[in-house]
Design an enzyme around this catalytic site. Structure first.
Site, PDB file in Angstrom:
ATOM      1  N   ARG A 120      75.039  27.168  61.986  1.00 47.38           N
ATOM      2  CA  ARG A 120      75.455  27.332  60.578  1.00 47.38           C
ATOM      3  C   ARG A 120      74.844  28.562  59.901  1.00 47.38           C
ATOM      4  O   ARG A 120      74.756  28.650  58.691  1.00 47.38           O
ATOM      5  CB  ARG A 120      75.131  26.093  59.748  1.00 47.38           C
ATOM      6  CG  ARG A 120      75.832  24.850  60.271  1.00 47.38           C
ATOM      7  CD  ARG A 120      75.901  23.763  59.233  1.00 47.38           C
ATOM      8  NE  ARG A 120      76.501  22.588  59.806  1.00 47.38           N
ATOM      9  CZ  ARG A 120      75.813  21.609  60.395  1.00 47.38           C
ATOM     10  NH1 ARG A 120      74.497  21.677  60.445  1.00 47.38           N
ATOM     11  NH2 ARG A 120      76.437  20.574  60.887  1.00 47.38           N
ATOM     12  N   LYS A 142      81.368  42.038  56.112  1.00 49.68           N
ATOM     13  CA  LYS A 142      82.617  41.485  56.651  1.00 49.68           C
ATOM     14  C   LYS A 142      82.444  41.365  58.153  1.00 49.68           C
ATOM     15  O   LYS A 142      82.121  42.344  58.837  1.00 49.68           O
ATOM     16  CB  LYS A 142      83.795  42.415  56.360  1.00 49.68           C
ATOM     17  CG  LYS A 142      84.360  42.259  54.964  1.00 49.68           C
ATOM     18  CD  LYS A 142      85.665  43.031  54.845  1.00 49.68           C
ATOM     19  CE  LYS A 142      86.210  42.938  53.443  1.00 49.68           C
ATOM     20  NZ  LYS A 142      87.410  43.788  53.268  1.00 49.68           N
ATOM     21  N   GLU A 184      87.244  57.232  58.099  1.00 51.03           N
ATOM     22  CA  GLU A 184      86.653  56.360  57.066  1.00 51.03           C
ATOM     23  C   GLU A 184      85.816  57.187  56.076  1.00 51.03           C
ATOM     24  O   GLU A 184      85.681  56.814  54.911  1.00 51.03           O
ATOM     25  CB  GLU A 184      85.806  55.243  57.696  1.00 51.03           C
ATOM     26  CG  GLU A 184      86.561  54.345  58.682  1.00 51.03           C
ATOM     27  CD  GLU A 184      87.474  53.284  58.049  1.00 51.03           C
ATOM     28  OE1 GLU A 184      87.710  53.310  56.817  1.00 51.03           O
ATOM     29  OE2 GLU A 184      87.971  52.420  58.815  1.00 51.03           O
ATOM     30  N   LYS A 226      80.129  52.818  49.505  1.00 52.66           N
ATOM     31  CA  LYS A 226      80.461  51.456  49.945  1.00 52.66           C
ATOM     32  C   LYS A 226      79.490  50.433  49.357  1.00 52.66           C
ATOM     33  O   LYS A 226      79.902  49.355  48.912  1.00 52.66           O
ATOM     34  CB  LYS A 226      80.497  51.364  51.476  1.00 52.66           C
ATOM     35  CG  LYS A 226      80.876  49.961  51.919  1.00 52.66           C
ATOM     36  CD  LYS A 226      81.571  49.853  53.227  1.00 52.66           C
ATOM     37  CE  LYS A 226      82.025  48.390  53.421  1.00 52.66           C
ATOM     38  NZ  LYS A 226      82.590  48.139  54.722  1.00 52.66           N
ATOM     39  N   GLU A 236      85.543  40.555  47.648  1.00 54.89           N
ATOM     40  CA  GLU A 236      86.854  41.201  47.502  1.00 54.89           C
ATOM     41  C   GLU A 236      87.796  40.443  46.572  1.00 54.89           C
ATOM     42  O   GLU A 236      88.929  40.115  46.928  1.00 54.89           O
ATOM     43  CB  GLU A 236      87.500  41.418  48.884  1.00 54.89           C
ATOM     44  CG  GLU A 236      88.613  42.446  48.819  1.00 54.89           C
ATOM     45  CD  GLU A 236      89.112  42.914  50.182  1.00 54.89           C
ATOM     46  OE1 GLU A 236      88.296  43.304  51.027  1.00 54.89           O
ATOM     47  OE2 GLU A 236      90.326  42.891  50.360  1.00 54.89           O
ATOM     48  N   ARG A 240      86.845  45.700  45.654  1.00 54.49           N
ATOM     49  CA  ARG A 240      86.534  45.934  47.080  1.00 54.49           C
ATOM     50  C   ARG A 240      87.806  46.237  47.881  1.00 54.49           C
ATOM     51  O   ARG A 240      87.761  46.939  48.888  1.00 54.49           O
ATOM     52  CB  ARG A 240      85.767  44.745  47.682  1.00 54.49           C
ATOM     53  CG  ARG A 240      85.385  45.009  49.123  1.00 54.49           C
ATOM     54  CD  ARG A 240      84.289  44.141  49.659  1.00 54.49           C
ATOM     55  NE  ARG A 240      84.025  44.508  51.037  1.00 54.49           N
ATOM     56  CZ  ARG A 240      83.040  44.030  51.761  1.00 54.49           C
ATOM     57  NH1 ARG A 240      82.199  43.163  51.242  1.00 54.49           N
ATOM     58  NH2 ARG A 240      82.869  44.419  53.005  1.00 54.49           N
ATOM     59  N   ASN A 244      90.159  49.425  51.264  1.00 50.28           N
ATOM     60  CA  ASN A 244      91.213  49.290  52.266  1.00 50.28           C
ATOM     61  C   ASN A 244      92.285  50.358  52.135  1.00 50.28           C
ATOM     62  O   ASN A 244      93.389  50.204  52.672  1.00 50.28           O
ATOM     63  CB  ASN A 244      91.869  47.910  52.148  1.00 50.28           C
ATOM     64  CG  ASN A 244      91.167  46.913  53.033  1.00 50.28           C
ATOM     65  OD1 ASN A 244      91.002  47.138  54.216  1.00 50.28           O
ATOM     66  ND2 ASN A 244      90.728  45.827  52.440  1.00 50.28           N
ATOM     67  N   HIS A 247      94.672  51.071  54.980  1.00 52.24           N
ATOM     68  CA  HIS A 247      94.574  49.990  55.964  1.00 52.24           C
ATOM     69  C   HIS A 247      95.809  49.096  56.032  1.00 52.24           C
ATOM     70  O   HIS A 247      96.026  48.437  57.049  1.00 52.24           O
ATOM     71  CB  HIS A 247      93.339  49.122  55.680  1.00 52.24           C
ATOM     72  CG  HIS A 247      92.040  49.796  56.056  1.00 52.24           C
ATOM     73  ND1 HIS A 247      91.635  50.996  55.507  1.00 52.24           N
ATOM     74  CD2 HIS A 247      91.060  49.444  56.924  1.00 52.24           C
ATOM     75  CE1 HIS A 247      90.464  51.340  56.025  1.00 52.24           C
ATOM     76  NE2 HIS A 247      90.094  50.417  56.875  1.00 52.24           N
ATOM     77  N   HIS A 251      96.655  48.767  59.663  1.00 55.61           N
ATOM     78  CA  HIS A 251      96.584  47.510  60.425  1.00 55.61           C
ATOM     79  C   HIS A 251      97.940  47.198  61.064  1.00 55.61           C
ATOM     80  O   HIS A 251      98.000  46.655  62.175  1.00 55.61           O
ATOM     81  CB  HIS A 251      96.157  46.351  59.511  1.00 55.61           C
ATOM     82  CG  HIS A 251      94.684  46.341  59.216  1.00 55.61           C
ATOM     83  ND1 HIS A 251      94.135  45.614  58.185  1.00 55.61           N
ATOM     84  CD2 HIS A 251      93.642  46.963  59.818  1.00 55.61           C
ATOM     85  CE1 HIS A 251      92.816  45.799  58.178  1.00 55.61           C
ATOM     86  NE2 HIS A 251      92.509  46.609  59.150  1.00 55.61           N
ATOM     87  N   HIS A 264      91.022  52.194  65.642  1.00 52.34           N
ATOM     88  CA  HIS A 264      91.137  51.737  64.260  1.00 52.34           C
ATOM     89  C   HIS A 264      91.155  52.937  63.295  1.00 52.34           C
ATOM     90  O   HIS A 264      92.008  53.033  62.411  1.00 52.34           O
ATOM     91  CB  HIS A 264      89.981  50.793  63.935  1.00 52.34           C
ATOM     92  CG  HIS A 264      89.924  50.367  62.503  1.00 52.34           C
ATOM     93  ND1 HIS A 264      90.820  49.480  61.955  1.00 52.34           N
ATOM     94  CD2 HIS A 264      89.091  50.738  61.486  1.00 52.34           C
ATOM     95  CE1 HIS A 264      90.543  49.310  60.669  1.00 52.34           C
ATOM     96  NE2 HIS A 264      89.496  50.055  60.367  1.00 52.34           N
TER      97      HIS A 264
END
Ligand code: NAD
Ligand code: GLY
Length: 360
Positions: A120, A142, A184, A226, A236, A240, A244, A247, A251, A264
């Site tokens: 956990r 993330k 990036e 960032k 987000e 935030r 992206n 992206h 993606h 990527h």
């Protein structure tokens, strides 16, 4: 060495940026609690940097274990996450165990997710070794893995206790990976800081030549941007999402081609060309500004023409984006160079962009 802080109250953590940091035991000592440390790396990075890191950690009297995964986006999946859990359980890891992600974004995301869910939640340190990971993926918490139907679809927010970005490791990075990281870096300029974008343009040759001084500033400024965004909106809920930029299209490209075909960062590079084109069609930026961004992306060795899947397939793939709400795809567009916003956009304009980008 530069030190920044990601300000998240009790979960705040430092980002150390400098050369030779893997050898600095004191940096690690401050962030290790239990007796056992598990380095998670891959078959490319472990032979280069696991041994020096092991030596550093052994100086701190830690029991050091190394978990080596196969290299590639293709392995950012359930079965290889299970490989991490298998090793942790076989060696008797407990709640005080610290995981250390030694590698690029794939290793960072997977190790972070393993740390988020093992017993956990245990703590982890990011030791990013690609430019992309140093400027982006190691910061912000993330974590996750891919699902065959969508990228990074399974995961958790779990912040590291420290990010130790050793710039020396970038010297062994292949040129294609360096370019992917520069995507990036450009993203941070485009979405948040026009002056930084100017600086990137002026220093493009130095960055491509892997010059330490230029890379050090690119990593520092990217992490500052960032860290500020993450501190303002960790989960987000709003701004935030502007991280992206590029992206939504990117993606779709990665998933459409099959993970690993384009890197990527390459998909994000092309995605930013498309998002800038869309911003221009919305009347937010001038054609010359969209062209300027496209030129910079091209200069950095990144693709600017989208793979031809047809618009129907692009919309299908973009529907899976995590920003999609109530079936409506939302796009990150530029209000101006250096300022991104999140918007729903008329489908007809997106179709024009897809056509102009070579996608249809
Ligand atoms: P990667 O982790 O696959 O690394 C790229 C390649 O470089 C790999 O072959 C790796 O083994 C090799 N490598 C790493 N360090 C090296 C070094 N110092 N010398 C030589 N080779 C080295 O790819 P990446 O571009 O670092 O990361 C991409 C991943 O990051 C994607 O899965 C993406 O989804 C994720 N990502 C996550 C976030 C986030 O916020 N969590 C943000 C951006 C990207
Ligand atoms: N890379 C996007 C984010 O961390 O939010």
């Amino acid at each position: 060495m530069n030190t920044l802080t990601v300000n998240l109250g009790k979960r705040s953590y430092p980002i150390y940026i400098g050369s030779g940091l893997i050898d600095q035991a004191a940096l690690f000592q401050a962030h290790l609690t239990g007796e056992a440390v598990y380095i998670v790396s891959n078959t490319t990075v472990a032979p280069l940097y696991a041994e020096p890191l092991k030596i550093t950690l052994t100086q701190l009297q830690k029991q050091v274990h190394l978990i080596t995964l196969p290299d590639g986006e293709l392995y950012k999946d359930w079965s290889h996450l299970q490989t991490i859990f298998d090793a942790l359980l076989q060696h008797g890891a407990d709640r005080h165990t610290t995981l250390i992600a030694l590698g690029g974004g794939v290793i960072g995301d997977m190790t972070g997710f393993a740390a988020a869910s093992f017993m956990r939640g245990v703590q982890f340190i990011q030791v990013p070794t690609t430019l992309l990971a140093q400027v982006d993926s190691s910061v912000g918490g993330k974590t996750g893995i891919n699902h065959p139907l969508g990228k990074n679809m399974i995961g958790a927010f779990h912040q590291p206790v420290a990010v130790i970005a050793d710039l020396s490791t970038l010297q062994t990075l292949p040129a294609r990976e360096l370019s992917a990281g520069l995507a990036e870096v450009i993203k941070h300029g485009a979405m948040a800081d026009a002056d930084f974008l100017n600086w990137i343009e002026k220093n493009a040759a130095a960055l491509l030549a892997c010059e330490s001084k230029a890379l050090a500033y690119a990593v520092l400024r990217s992490c500052e941007i960032k860290a500020a965004v993450v501190a303002a909106d960790e989960r987000e809920n709003n701004i935030r999402a502007t991280l992206n930029f590029g992206h939504t299209f990117g993606h779709a490209i990665e998933a459409g081609l099959g993970y690993g075909k384009w890197l990527h960062g390459e998909a994000v590079g092309c995605g930013m060309v498309m998002a800038a084109d869309l911003s221009m069609r919305l009347g937010k930026i001038q054609p010359a500004e969209a062209a300027r961004l496209k030129q910079l992306i091209h200069t950095m060795g990144l693709p600017t023409v989208a793979p031809k899947f047809g618009s129907e397939r692009y919309f299908e793939l973009m529907q899976l984006d995590k920003k999609t709400t109530g079936g409506k795809i939302r796009y990150i567009v530029l209000d101006q160079l250096g300022a991104a916003v999140i918007e729903s956009v008329p489908e007809a304009l997106v179709k024009e962009t897809l056509q102009a980008s070579g996608a249809t």
